[in-house]
Design a protein around this motif. Structure first.
Motif, PDB file in Angstrom:
ATOM      1  N   LEU A   1       0.735  -1.071  -0.062  1.00  0.00           N
ATOM      2  CA  LEU A   1      -0.013   0.070   0.128  1.00  0.00           C
ATOM      3  C   LEU A   1       0.819   1.157  -0.059  1.00  0.00           C
ATOM      4  N   VAL A   2       0.786   2.257  -0.801  1.00  0.00           N
ATOM      5  CA  VAL A   2       1.401   3.484  -0.942  1.00  0.00           C
ATOM      6  C   VAL A   2       0.289   4.565  -0.381  1.00  0.00           C
ATOM      7  N   ASN A   3       1.205   5.595   0.100  1.00  0.00           N
ATOM      8  CA  ASN A   3       0.304   6.811   0.316  1.00  0.00           C
ATOM      9  C   ASN A   3       0.074   7.845  -0.660  1.00  0.00           C
ATOM     10  N   GLU A   4      -0.160   9.088  -0.631  1.00  0.00           N
ATOM     11  CA  GLU A   4      -0.349  10.031  -1.358  1.00  0.00           C
ATOM     12  C   GLU A   4       0.834  10.328  -2.130  1.00  0.00           C
ATOM     13  N   GLU A   5       2.093  10.323  -1.394  1.00  0.00           N
ATOM     14  CA  GLU A   5       3.453  10.628  -1.978  1.00  0.00           C
ATOM     15  C   GLU A   5       3.781   9.535  -2.514  1.00  0.00           C
TER      16      GLU A   5
ATOM     17  N   LYS B   1       0.062  -3.535  -6.088  1.00  0.00           N
ATOM     18  CA  LYS B   1       0.274  -2.201  -5.720  1.00  0.00           C
ATOM     19  C   LYS B   1      -1.150  -1.754  -5.480  1.00  0.00           C
ATOM     20  N   TRP B   2      -1.529  -1.180  -3.954  1.00  0.00           N
ATOM     21  CA  TRP B   2      -2.608  -0.623  -3.805  1.00  0.00           C
ATOM     22  C   TRP B   2      -2.424   0.861  -3.366  1.00  0.00           C
ATOM     23  N   THR B   3      -3.482   1.715  -3.605  1.00  0.00           N
ATOM     24  CA  THR B   3      -3.576   3.176  -3.346  1.00  0.00           C
ATOM     25  C   THR B   3      -4.310   3.519  -2.033  1.00  0.00           C
ATOM     26  N   MET B   4      -4.053   4.847  -1.339  1.00  0.00           N
ATOM     27  CA  MET B   4      -5.142   5.099  -0.408  1.00  0.00           C
ATOM     28  C   MET B   4      -6.422   5.221  -0.906  1.00  0.00           C
ATOM     29  N   GLU B   5      -6.854   5.448  -2.166  1.00  0.00           N
ATOM     30  CA  GLU B   5      -7.897   5.317  -2.667  1.00  0.00           C
ATOM     31  C   GLU B   5      -8.668   3.964  -2.334  1.00  0.00           C
ATOM     32  N   GLU B   6      -7.807   3.167  -2.518  1.00  0.00           N
ATOM     33  CA  GLU B   6      -8.484   1.719  -2.654  1.00  0.00           C
ATOM     34  C   GLU B   6      -8.131   0.794  -1.232  1.00  0.00           C
ATOM     35  N   ARG B   7      -7.654   1.708  -0.279  1.00  0.00           N
ATOM     36  CA  ARG B   7      -7.407   1.042   0.840  1.00  0.00           C
ATOM     37  C   ARG B   7      -8.733   0.303   1.642  1.00  0.00           C
TER      38      ARG B   7
END
Length: 318
Positions: free
Chosen positions: A183-187, A288-294
């Protein structure tokens, strides 16, 4: 000579502020079998676990994680890991055979996250009393003897307020783990990684949590059951015993069914786990997962993990 390798997750050592409650919870409700008790430390395993123990419990002033144990692929790997880690400047403690009951010579060291790992190869497989032994020669105990009765130890989930990239690099480069999902954050920085040395999606999950009360924390340990019906049965058993829990639900990350429950003695969270997928592809690309997909990653459907206050509870790792 090739690099040393870790074969599998072995055990966790937990200190509890109420040993009586913890033993009741893990032996009678979860249904683990006790293999030994030495100097006040109780050693337990599930009915499908083969080594001496996958969990140890002992009395202390507060609940915390002492260490996480991993079995290497070969006996020589223990000393090879010791040499490689010391060459990298890691402080390594050597433990002779028997320092931990049921385990041969071992080494202990801290990750950059400040969690303590123990590596070993030799293990004892205690004989099982006739009235507890399975008729199956490839199974340790009778299944469904008591409580939830999970089959085996599955994974651990740890949190840290340290620079988490250092821990990911350490696990990947020094210990040979593979990143399976993250999981990655906005940055674009990785703040959660699901990693394994086996075909499981994760033997360990490592999450960055900047505001923890102490740098190294344990979020949960996990025991695996055969199918979804086992998790629904576990919910009934927990409810009958007056124990609060989260779930059942299904994770997007790992695709596994879950139910979370707290040990009333130590405060250690236990995930009862089934399903998911295995990874056999040698060229697996981490997902990869994003914060929108958390939210979807945490809870594909069912009782949401994120929405529950219990999700924020962790115990210290020393």
């Amino acid at each position: 000579m090739g690099k040393p390798e870790i074969a599998k997750l072995g055990h966790v050592a937990i200190v509890t502020s109420d040993l009586e409650k913890s033993l009741w919870f893990f032996r009678e409700v979860i249904g683990l079998e006790e293999t030994d008790e030495v100097d006040g430390v109780h050693y337990l395993r599930a009915w499908g676990d083969f080594q001496h123990h996958t969990l140890s419990l002992e009395q202390g002033e507060s609940g915390y994680l002492k260490h996480i144990g991993w079995r290497t692929k070969n006996k020589e790997d223990v000393q090879q890991f010791k040499q490689l880690l010391e060459e990298e400047g890691v402080d390594v403690t050597y433990l002779p055979k028997g320092a931990t009951p049921g385990i041969g010579e071992a080494i202990r060291f801290k990750l950059p996250s400040l969690h303590t790992f123990e590596l070993y190869y030799d293990v004892e497989r205690p004989p099982v009393a006739e009235h507890r032994r399975s008729v199956l020669k490839n199974q340790t105990y009778k299944s469904w003897a008591k409580g939830v009765s999970p089959r085996r130890f599955d994974h651990v989930n740890i949190h840290t307020s340290t620079e988490v990239d250092q821990t990911y690099d350490f696990l990947l480069e020094k210990l040979g783990f593979k990143l399976r999902e993250y999981l990655v954050n906005e940055e674009g920085n990785t703040i959660a990684g699901w990693m394994s040395v086996t075909p499981l999606v994760h033997d360990v999950a490592v999450l960055s949590k900047p505001n923890l009360p102490t740098p190294a924390r344990l979020h949960h340990i996990s025991y695996w059951s055969d199918d979804t019906q086992d998790i629904l049965r576990a919910a009934d058993i927990l409810k009958e015993n007056g124990i609060q829990f989260i779930g059942p639900g299904k994770h997007g990350i790992s695709q596994a069914m879950y139910l979370y429950v707290m040990d009333p003695g130590s405060g250690c969270r236990v995930e009862l786990f089934t399903g998911g997928y295995l990874i056999f592809e040698p060229d697996w690309e981490p997902v990869k997962w994003t914060m929108e997909e958390r939210s979807l990653g945490n809870t594909y459907w069912g009782d949401s993990v994120q929405d529950k206050e219990l999700n924020n509870i962790t115990i210290e790792a020393k």
